[in-house]
Design a protein around this motif. Structure first.
Motif, PDB file in Angstrom:
ATOM      1  N   TRP A 173     -47.026 -34.564   1.365  1.00 49.34           N
ATOM      2  CA  TRP A 173     -46.809 -33.205   0.882  1.00 49.34           C
ATOM      3  C   TRP A 173     -46.178 -32.313   1.942  1.00 49.34           C
ATOM      4  CZ3 TRP A 173     -46.304 -32.090  -3.857  1.00 49.34           C
ATOM      5  CH2 TRP A 173     -46.992 -32.794  -4.834  1.00 49.34           C
ATOM      6  N   LEU A 177     -42.944 -30.354   0.782  1.00 43.88           N
ATOM      7  CA  LEU A 177     -42.922 -28.891   0.819  1.00 43.88           C
ATOM      8  C   LEU A 177     -41.856 -28.381   1.785  1.00 43.88           C
ATOM      9  CD1 LEU A 177     -46.770 -28.295   0.753  1.00 43.88           C
ATOM     10  CD2 LEU A 177     -45.177 -27.717  -1.083  1.00 43.88           C
ATOM     11  N   LEU A 188     -44.388 -24.814  -6.908  1.00 41.39           N
ATOM     12  CA  LEU A 188     -44.808 -26.191  -7.152  1.00 41.39           C
ATOM     13  C   LEU A 188     -45.791 -26.177  -8.305  1.00 41.39           C
ATOM     14  CD1 LEU A 188     -44.985 -29.222  -6.294  1.00 41.39           C
ATOM     15  CD2 LEU A 188     -46.872 -28.544  -4.791  1.00 41.39           C
ATOM     16  N   THR A 189     -45.404 -26.782  -9.433  1.00 48.38           N
ATOM     17  CA  THR A 189     -46.308 -26.846 -10.594  1.00 48.38           C
ATOM     18  C   THR A 189     -46.805 -28.275 -10.729  1.00 48.38           C
ATOM     19  OG1 THR A 189     -44.507 -27.276 -12.182  1.00 48.38           O
ATOM     20  CG2 THR A 189     -45.054 -24.975 -11.708  1.00 48.38           C
ATOM     21  N   PHE A 227     -52.631 -26.352  -0.867  1.00 51.04           N
ATOM     22  CA  PHE A 227     -52.328 -24.971  -1.243  1.00 51.04           C
ATOM     23  C   PHE A 227     -52.003 -24.124  -0.015  1.00 51.04           C
ATOM     24  CE2 PHE A 227     -55.383 -25.700  -5.037  1.00 51.04           C
ATOM     25  CZ  PHE A 227     -54.387 -26.375  -5.724  1.00 51.04           C
ATOM     26  N   ALA A 230     -48.466 -24.990   1.206  1.00 49.41           N
ATOM     27  CA  ALA A 230     -47.472 -24.376   0.328  1.00 49.41           C
ATOM     28  C   ALA A 230     -47.349 -22.881   0.619  1.00 49.41           C
ATOM     29  CB  ALA A 230     -47.848 -24.603  -1.132  1.00 49.41           C
ATOM     30  N   THR A 237     -48.177 -22.128  -5.958  1.00 49.93           N
ATOM     31  CA  THR A 237     -48.756 -23.338  -6.525  1.00 49.93           C
ATOM     32  C   THR A 237     -49.444 -23.024  -7.848  1.00 49.93           C
ATOM     33  OG1 THR A 237     -50.658 -22.955  -5.058  1.00 49.93           O
ATOM     34  CG2 THR A 237     -49.079 -24.657  -4.409  1.00 49.93           C
ATOM     35  N   LEU A 296     -54.471 -20.827  -4.324  1.00 49.58           N
ATOM     36  CA  LEU A 296     -53.848 -21.263  -5.573  1.00 49.58           C
ATOM     37  C   LEU A 296     -53.237 -20.047  -6.258  1.00 49.58           C
ATOM     38  CD1 LEU A 296     -53.358 -23.420  -7.813  1.00 49.58           C
ATOM     39  CD2 LEU A 296     -55.623 -22.800  -8.727  1.00 49.58           C
TER      40      LEU A 296
END
Length: 720
Positions: A173, A177, A188-189, A227, A230, A237, A296
């Motif tokens: 990740w 990212l 990012l979904t 999270f 990100a 996210t 989040l």
């Protein structure tokens, strides 16, 4: 060329020494976002707080890079007498004055993109070049990746589950990212059936708990790390799931949602069970998830499968679970709501526009041309088949639209077509109603690299790294559709060398037309109804597990199958108009025109490949794989062209009982079979892989050669 300049910490600022010239980097304050961007620029992270006052205290550098955030540094902007153009959120401006460069941004995200722009310029144009002045602002505020998770997955199969270990690894990740930030993708979904028991131990429903002890702590640590990483890259996210789907523990304890008589829908899919215990459980899980994961950004919901109920009941369920759960949380979050599959916008709009407890506008997601967004840029269908402008006309009050550009059409071969993306944005940007796009797949996870033969030589670790053009072109053009092809050409040259970069870019642009044209000519709907690079329709394998070869699209089906874009004529309709001596309007696209374009593209690609085959290049292993990919697109284009021509002649032969035309059709099919053999040769770098399009079967182009030959048999068997 050395792209890792020496860094010194002098009087509280960076000093970069490049080819004997030193540059200082000054900023008034430091954040995680800018720190990570500076790491990319300066290749070193150990630095102290930057002090803008140091500008007046030192003369040890030849030139300065001064980073300014409009939110915090208005006095410095005034002091430097900078004349700024309008800079918006996530935007930046690069200004040169004398020997110094000023990077001014509206916020941390813009400063990050600006710093990465400086890094990009150093990478592409060399350390001695002067930074190019520019002002950039995002065209769309929402530039999202759709990433389906391999656990509690919507589809099942080896091609998804083999990514389990990779996707739970935060090292993966970190790279993914970083890539998103570099390409200016800012959301990012993450999609799966039921995410909550992977994230929380439901306090009010302990029977629903799926993990405990160290295993649960590991899951918690994973989500929190993801999270946070990100957020440190200005990436939002979202956790998105499908409707009334519960944990196994809740289902078994309360004997609810235990629909099990359809083996195709794996355990966890449920009918429209609106039991109060499910409503209460979902609402509490949503609230607890928001509260336990402060980094989040938001949640999302899709009310499709297993919600066989009137639209009003479905919308009430969302309001009593998701909306109520968000309202009860200790902070507001953003909300993604997929446009309901049933086209009853007046009911859906009434409910959605009553939701007032979300942060910012609700993001209303629309599937563009269902599961095959990489087709015509004209909106022909949505999920459910119908198109209605009632979701955006009149203008909505509390939501904005985001198009879902699903890709189920190219998984093996690299794809990139800037002309298509620009045209798509131009046609489908409804002024201030459209906030952006989702890009991604449901049947392909770009994590573990499982496509390549073990003996193939390549220099990447993860699948998304091979797919770099897809992310770069979509991300950069969503941010700024005016980004010129020269930017992408420079990236090709940087990767593979000046002698081959532009030609490879041009070849990929031409090759990437093939799946667009094919999926516009041959209408697909849900996932398995078309797989363009494989020439497959896997729908017939969905219920009946026969031979994988049954998915191959044969010549007779090519003649009569409906087109996606109503402006495209299939072979049957085209020949009927010709035989009836009816005029074919200039606005219509005929199969003959498509065949001519595909043949021209295929031949030009092969010509470009021939020109650069032996020219000096760098990163040779990856270059050879990309070269073979564009050759594969060339051969697919030529195969498609000859198959269309064969279909035109064969259909006309049958309708007019003309033997000469039948023989011409057979000739084109024999030529097509040669192109398929060339396709097999150009894809030897790939192994047979699991592919959800054909369920439990493996995929390779070689395995379909017998079906290519069957087209000839079909034509030869026709008797008049």
């Amino acid at each position: 060329m050395n792209l890792r300049p020496l860094i010194l910490i002098v009087a509280g600022f960076f000093c970069l020494t490049m080819n004997g010239q030193s540059r200082g980097i000054y900023m008034s304050s430091e954040s995680e976002v800018t720190k990570l961007a500076l790491e990319k620029l300066a290749a070193q992270i150990s630095f102290s707080k930057h002090d803008m006052e140091a500008i007046n205290k030192t003369k040890t550098v030849d030139s300065k890079i001064i980073l300014l955030n409009i939110e915090h540094d208005k006095s410095w902007i005034k002091k430097f007498k900078l004349k700024l153009e309008d800079i918006k959120s996530e935007g930046f401006q690069i200004i040169n004055q004398d020997k110094d460069t000023y990077l001014v941004a509206f916020d941390d995200a813009g400063l990050m993109y600006g710093i990465l722009e400086l890094k990009d310029q150093l990478k592409l144009f060399g350390e001695d070049s002067k930074f190019k002045e520019k002002t950039e602002n995002p065209h769309f505020s929402f530039r999202a990746v759709k990433f389906n998770l391999p656990w509690s997955s919507y589809r099942i199969g080896e091609s998804l589950h083999l990514h389990m270990k990779t996707v739970k690894d935060t090292v993966f990740w970190e790279g993914y990212l970083d890539m998103m930030a570099e390409q200016r993708l800012n959301a990012l979904t993450l999609w799966n059936l039921h995410p909550f028991t992977f994230m929380i131990q439901p306090e009010k429903f302990p029977e629903a708990t799926q993990f405990s002890g160290q295993e649960f702590k590991d899951w918690q640590a994973f989500w929190r790390t993801l999270f946070k990483m990100a957020k440190d890259r200005s990436i939002e996210t979202y956790i998105v799931n499908w409707n009334i789907i519960t944990s196994p523990g809740l289902t078994e304890t309360h004997n609810v949602a235990n629909y099990k008589d359809d083996l195709e829908w794996h355990y966890g899919f449920t009918p429209a069970d609106t039991s109060q215990v499910i409503v209460d459980y979902m609402r509490e899980s949503i609230t607890q998830t928001i509260n336990e994961y402060p980094n989040l950004t938001g949640l999302g919901v899709s009310i499709g499968e297993r919600m066989k109920m009137p639209m009003e009941e479905a919308m009430k369920w969302v309001k009593n679970t998701f909306v109520a759960g968000m309202k009860n949380a200790n902070r507001k979050v953003k909300f993604i709501h997929r446009a309901p599959f049933k086209v009853e916008p007046e009911i859906a709009r009434e409910y959605i526009e009553s939701y007032t407890d979300t942060e910012g506008p609700i993001i209303m997601e629309f599937k563009f041309n269902w599961s095959h967004g990489h087709s015509t840029p004209n909106l022909a269908i949505t999920h459910g088949g119908k198109v209605s402008d009632q979701y955006w006309n009149p203008k909505p009050s509390n939501y904005k639209m985001a198009w879902m550009m699903r890709n189920e059409d190219f998984i093996m071969l690299n794809w990139g077509n800037t002309e298509f993306i620009r045209e798509h944005i131009k046609v489908n940007d409804f002024q201030d109603i459209t906030m952006g796009y989702f890009i991604g797949s449901e049947t392909y996870i770009p994590a573990k690299e499982y496509r390549m033969r073990p003996e193939s030589n390549y220099n990447w670790k993860y699948a998304y790294e091979k797919d770099w053009e897809f992310y770069q072109m979509w991300g950069r053009l969503m941010y700024d559709p005016n980004t010129s092809d020269n930017y992408f050409i420079q990236n090709f040259k940087h990767r593979y060398g000046d002698a081959v970069g532009e030609s490879l870019f041009r070849a990929l642009q031409l090759g990437s037309e093939m799946p667009l044209r094919f999926s516009t000519y041959y209408k697909g709907t849900w996932d398995f109804t078309i797989y363009s690079e494989g020439f497959l329709n896997g729908k017939q394998l969905y219920r009946n597990y026969k031979e994988a070869e049954d998915a191959f699209i044969q010549i007779d089906e090519m003649i009569t199958h409906e087109t996606l874009d109503p402006l495209y004529l299939n072979i049957d309709n085209y020949n009927n108009l010709k035989l009836e001596n009816k005029a074919i309007g200039d606005e219509l696209v005929t199969p003959l025109e498509i065949a001519e374009e595909m043949e021209q593209n295929g031949l030009l690609i092969l010509e470009l490949c021939e020109q650069i085959q032996d020219k000096p290049s760098r990163n040779l292993d990856n270059f050879n794989i990309e070269l073979n990919d564009v050759k594969a697109w060339a051969n697919l284009s030529l195969y498609f062209a000859d198959k269309l021509m064969a279909g035109i002649y064969l259909d006309e032969a049958v309708k007019t009982k003309n033997e000469t035309k039948r023989q011409k059709a057979i000739g084109f099919l024999k030529n097509a079979s040669k192109h398929w053999l060339d396709l097999v040769e150009s894809t030897q770098q790939y192994q047979e892989v699991s592919l959800l399009h054909i369920r439990s079967f493996k995929f390779s182009w070689e395995m379909y050669y017998p079906r290519v030959l069957k087209d000839i048999e079909i034509a030869e068997a026709i008797k008049f």
